[in-house]
Design a protein around this motif. Structure first.
Motif, short mmCIF file in Angstrom:
data_model
loop_
_atom_site.label_atom_id
_atom_site.label_comp_id
_atom_site.label_asym_id
_atom_site.label_seq_id
_atom_site.Cartn_x
_atom_site.Cartn_y
_atom_site.Cartn_z
N ASN A 97 0.83 -1.20 0.00
CA ASN A 97 0.00 0.00 0.00
C ASN A 97 0.87 1.26 0.00
OD1 ASN A 97 -2.27 1.61 0.08
ND2 ASN A 97 -2.63 1.34 2.28
N PRO A 98 1.56 1.53 -1.10
CA PRO A 98 2.45 2.68 -1.14
C PRO A 98 1.67 4.00 -1.21
CG PRO A 98 2.27 1.69 -3.32
CD PRO A 98 1.53 0.79 -2.39
N VAL A 99 2.40 5.09 -1.11
CA VAL A 99 1.80 6.43 -1.20
C VAL A 99 1.60 6.79 -2.67
CG1 VAL A 99 2.21 8.89 -0.77
CG2 VAL A 99 2.75 7.20 1.00
N MET A 100 0.43 7.38 -2.97
CA MET A 100 0.16 7.92 -4.31
C MET A 100 0.15 9.44 -4.24
SD MET A 100 -0.08 6.26 -7.07
CE MET A 100 -0.94 7.50 -8.03
N THR A 101 0.67 10.06 -5.28
CA THR A 101 0.64 11.52 -5.39
C THR A 101 -0.04 11.89 -6.70
OG1 THR A 101 2.88 11.42 -6.28
CG2 THR A 101 2.64 11.98 -3.94
N VAL A 102 -1.04 12.78 -6.62
CA VAL A 102 -1.92 13.05 -7.75
C VAL A 102 -2.04 14.56 -7.97
CG1 VAL A 102 -4.17 12.58 -8.79
CG2 VAL A 102 -3.26 11.04 -7.02
N ARG A 103 -1.67 15.02 -9.12
CA ARG A 103 -1.86 16.44 -9.47
C ARG A 103 -3.34 16.70 -9.69
NH1 ARG A 103 0.19 19.14 -15.15
NH2 ARG A 103 -0.93 21.13 -14.97
N LEU A 104 -3.89 17.69 -8.97
CA LEU A 104 -5.29 18.10 -9.16
C LEU A 104 -5.30 19.23 -10.19
CD1 LEU A 104 -6.46 18.07 -5.42
CD2 LEU A 104 -6.33 16.18 -7.05
N VAL A 105 -5.55 18.86 -11.43
CA VAL A 105 -5.35 19.78 -12.55
C VAL A 105 -6.24 21.01 -12.43
CG1 VAL A 105 -5.53 19.99 -15.05
CG2 VAL A 105 -4.59 17.91 -14.04
N GLY A 106 -7.45 20.85 -11.91
CA GLY A 106 -8.36 21.99 -11.79
C GLY A 106 -7.88 23.04 -10.80
N GLN A 107 -6.89 22.71 -9.98
CA GLN A 107 -6.35 23.65 -8.99
C GLN A 107 -5.09 24.36 -9.49
OE1 GLN A 107 -9.21 23.74 -6.81
NE2 GLN A 107 -7.47 24.42 -5.58
N ASP A 108 -4.70 24.13 -10.73
CA ASP A 108 -3.48 24.75 -11.24
C ASP A 108 -3.53 26.27 -11.09
OD1 ASP A 108 -2.41 22.33 -11.89
OD2 ASP A 108 -2.56 22.56 -14.08
N ASN A 109 -2.38 26.82 -10.64
CA ASN A 109 -2.18 28.26 -10.50
C ASN A 109 -3.19 28.89 -9.53
OD1 ASN A 109 0.14 28.67 -12.17
ND2 ASN A 109 -1.21 28.26 -13.93
N LYS A 110 -3.54 28.11 -8.54
CA LYS A 110 -4.38 28.61 -7.46
C LYS A 110 -3.69 28.31 -6.13
CE LYS A 110 -8.75 27.57 -9.87
NZ LYS A 110 -10.00 26.77 -9.79
N ALA A 111 -3.89 29.19 -5.15
CA ALA A 111 -3.42 28.89 -3.81
C ALA A 111 -4.23 27.72 -3.27
CB ALA A 111 -3.57 30.11 -2.91
#
Length: 615
Positions: A96-110
């Motif tokens: 059960n390793p760690v997954m890291t996922v880019r949330l594309v809809g949050q690009d260039n937002k704080a």
């Protein structure tokens, strides 16, 4: 010898005019195409709809999700489903390793977040209901601002070494109330959310365990309701495929994958479902491996009945029969196609190559799009993307395949004189041949004749004579120009059709054609045919009229030509119905002149007097 006189054709007018009119009705009004190299095709109007039909939805590589459902409903286990789609792989345990996922809809937002149970932002405690606003800085740090609620007053702002928002308690399968939530949308995420400064571009990454991640993926990739339709094994297969695919991903320096259809659809914990959770738990940690590495187990909605191959062997997908996208159709305006490929006004879209896997020749690999300004060659993937088609497995208008397609392409395809197909390939009623009709003609194929085109007035006459079921049978040549450049012709199994602007299109066959050929075809003394072959009024023979004379045949006399003044004299004495009967010889030299023999006597033309006498 003197040329045939116009009034000598009164026999044609008497015996054959009505019959000829029935056979070639309207043929004289048809313009015969010039040689293929100079033919121009009319462009479509922008609003004309171009029909597309196809199979499947998506790229078709690896597992078909609807196919998995179909197999599951037929009793297959998830292991059997996976083995079918992902050849040369084995099932292995990942953990059960760690997954890291880019949330594309949050690009260039704080990163603006809160939690119903409170959380840590940059290592600082944020009370339940309050919010943190994390702006990542280069090097992994952040400016963190805390506020009373997402839109309330700021009560502190600090530079921190961490840009992470962590839940109250770390660990898997936590109470959803502990989830980190997005200000604005309220979307929930298990694990942590991390702000990233990627060379000045702000990114947000969801960081969580693989098994928690899958709970936000599987129900968005395959409906959890399939478990209630006999498809629980399909959900388990989806869990293994999604786990394998995501583990094999290395999209970015800061995240393994993303949350869109370009990677894998992931929506956090908001869409979790107990039925897909059960499928994930039943396959916990299981992945597909090959050669010791986790396999990139691609999947798509519907394969259309045959997978596309690539990383995994292409296979028949009978399970896809349950897919609503197994077959599809779409009508695309010609103007949209022309604009997408910048070809001017659209003339035709022609599929020129396929991968050979499945119906209609399989997925499209090459397409020619012709317009008034230019012709372009593109891939099936490019057409799918530009026109919004469901897959790259499509046919345009009608399907042209096999030997007919090869010859069609040799003749210029849709940009050539034949234009676009107007039918699919069909078998002839007698079962001996195959054919396609096109805007500008037809191509017929049989094992004995090969693929041959026929078009224009020659095709019209051939059709009037019964197509391949008529006396001429199948074409054995394309349409060609005669050596003298004055006419055009096709040869057929049973004869020939010749056309010229002066004579129109007429057929010649059998022993009459043999006699005409022996005299040099159209270049000989008889010239081009002026009629089809007809029966004489007395029913005892057959004939064709030509520019330079006639050929008559009967069982008792054989086939012989008669022309010039001797023919005129014979016509004046009643043709074959008169006392002379049928000719029994071609015209030949005699002392001082020329002669032809007939059943009832001989006609001799004198060079000295220019007269014809009978003996």
């Amino acid at each position: 010898m003197p040329n045939i006189r116009t009034d000598s054709l009164r026999h044609l007018a008497r015996s054959a005019a009505v019959t000829l009119g029935a056979i070639v009705l309207g043929a004289t009004a048809l313009s015969h195409p010039p040689p293929p190299s100079s033919v121009g095709l009319v462009a479509m109007s922008a609003g004309d709809l171009v029909p597309f039909t196809g199979h499947g939805y998506g790229h078709g590589r690896g597992m078909g999700q609807f196919g998995a459902l179909g197999y599951a409903q037929s009793g297959a286990s998830h292991e059997q489903i996976l083995a079918h789609y992902y050849g040369n792989t084995i099932l292995s345990q990942l953990g059960n390793p760690v997954m890291t996922v880019r949330l594309v809809g949050q690009d260039n937002k704080a990163l603006d977040v809160f939690s119903d149970r409170g959380f840590f932002a940059g290592g600082m405690w944020i009370a339940p209901g309050d919010a943190a606003h994390i702006t990542a800085t280069p090097g992994g740090g952040a400016v963190v601002r805390a506020s009373a609620g997402c839109d309330g007053a700021t009560y502190w702002m600090l530079n921190r070494d961490s840009a992470r928002a962590n839940p109250l308690v770390e660990g898997v399968n936590r109470d959803p109330a502990e989830n980190i939530r997005m200000c604005g949308s309220g979307a929930r995420y298990r694990g942590s959310l991390v702000g990233v400064n990627d060379a000045g571009e702000l990114r947000t990454v969801s960081s969580l365990s693989m098994e928690d991640y899958l709970r936000g993926v599987v129900p968005r990739e395959s409906p959890a309701g399939w478990a209630d339709q006999g498809g629980a094994a399909a959900l388990r297969a989806q869990a293994v495929a999604a786990r394998s695919y995501s583990q094999s991903e290395y999209r970015y320096s800061y995240a393994k994958t993303c949350d869109t259809q370009s990677c894998q659809v992931y929506g956090g914990s908001s869409g979790e479902d107990r039925r897909s959770d059960a499928a994930i738990a039943a396959t916990a940690g299981v992945v597909l491996t090959r050669g010791g590495a986790v396999a990139r187990a691609e999947f798509s909605s519907s394969t259309g009945g045959y997978t596309a191959g690539g990383t995994f062997p292409a296979v028949v997908d009978d399970g896809d029969n349950v897919s609503p996208f197994h077959n599809w159709s779409a009508n695309i305006p010609a103007g949209d196609i022309a604009a997408a490929f910048n070809v001017g006004a659209l003339i035709a879209v022609q599929v020129t190559a396929r991968n050979g896997l499945g119906a209609d020749g399989g997925r499209v690999t090459s397409v020619t799009i012709s317009g008034t300004q230019r012709t372009v060659a593109v891939t099936g993937d490019q057409v799918q993307a530009a026109l919004g088609l469901r897959s790259n497995w499509f046919s345009v208008g009608f399907s042209v395949i096999g030997a007919i397609a090869v010859h069609y392409n040799e003749l210029g395809g849709a940009a050539g004189f034949l234009g676009a197909a107007t039918t699919n390939e069909y078998g002839t009623p007698n079962g001996k041949a195959r054919y396609n009709h096109f805007q500008g003609g037809s191509i017929y194929w049989s094992p004995t004749t090969g693929a041959r085109e026929v078009h224009g007035s020659i095709r019209e006459l051939w059709a009037a004579l019964g197509w391949e079921a008529g006396v001429l049978a199948l074409p054995t040549t394309d349409e060609y120009g005669t050596p003298n450049g004055k006419a055009r012709y096709n040869h057929f199994e049973g004869g020939s059709i010749y056309w010229s602007p002066a004579t129109g299109a007429h057929e010649v066959h059998g022993v009459i054609r043999g006699t005409w050929a022996a005299y040099g075809w159209e270049a000989g003394l008889l010239g081009l045919p002026l009629t089809n072959e007809f029966g004489t009024p007395n029913g005892q023979g057959r004939y064709n009229h030509f520019q330079g004379g006639s050929v008559y045949w009967s069982p008792g006399s054989g086939s012989h030509e008669v022309h010039g003044s001797i023919r005129d004299s014979w016509a004046g004495q009643g043709w074959e119905a008169g006392s002379l009967g049928f000719p029994t010889s071609d015209e030949h030299d005699v002392p001082g002149g020329r002669a032809s023999t007939f059943q009832g006597g001989t006609l001799t033309f004198s060079f000295a007097s220019g007269l014809v006498t009978r003996s």
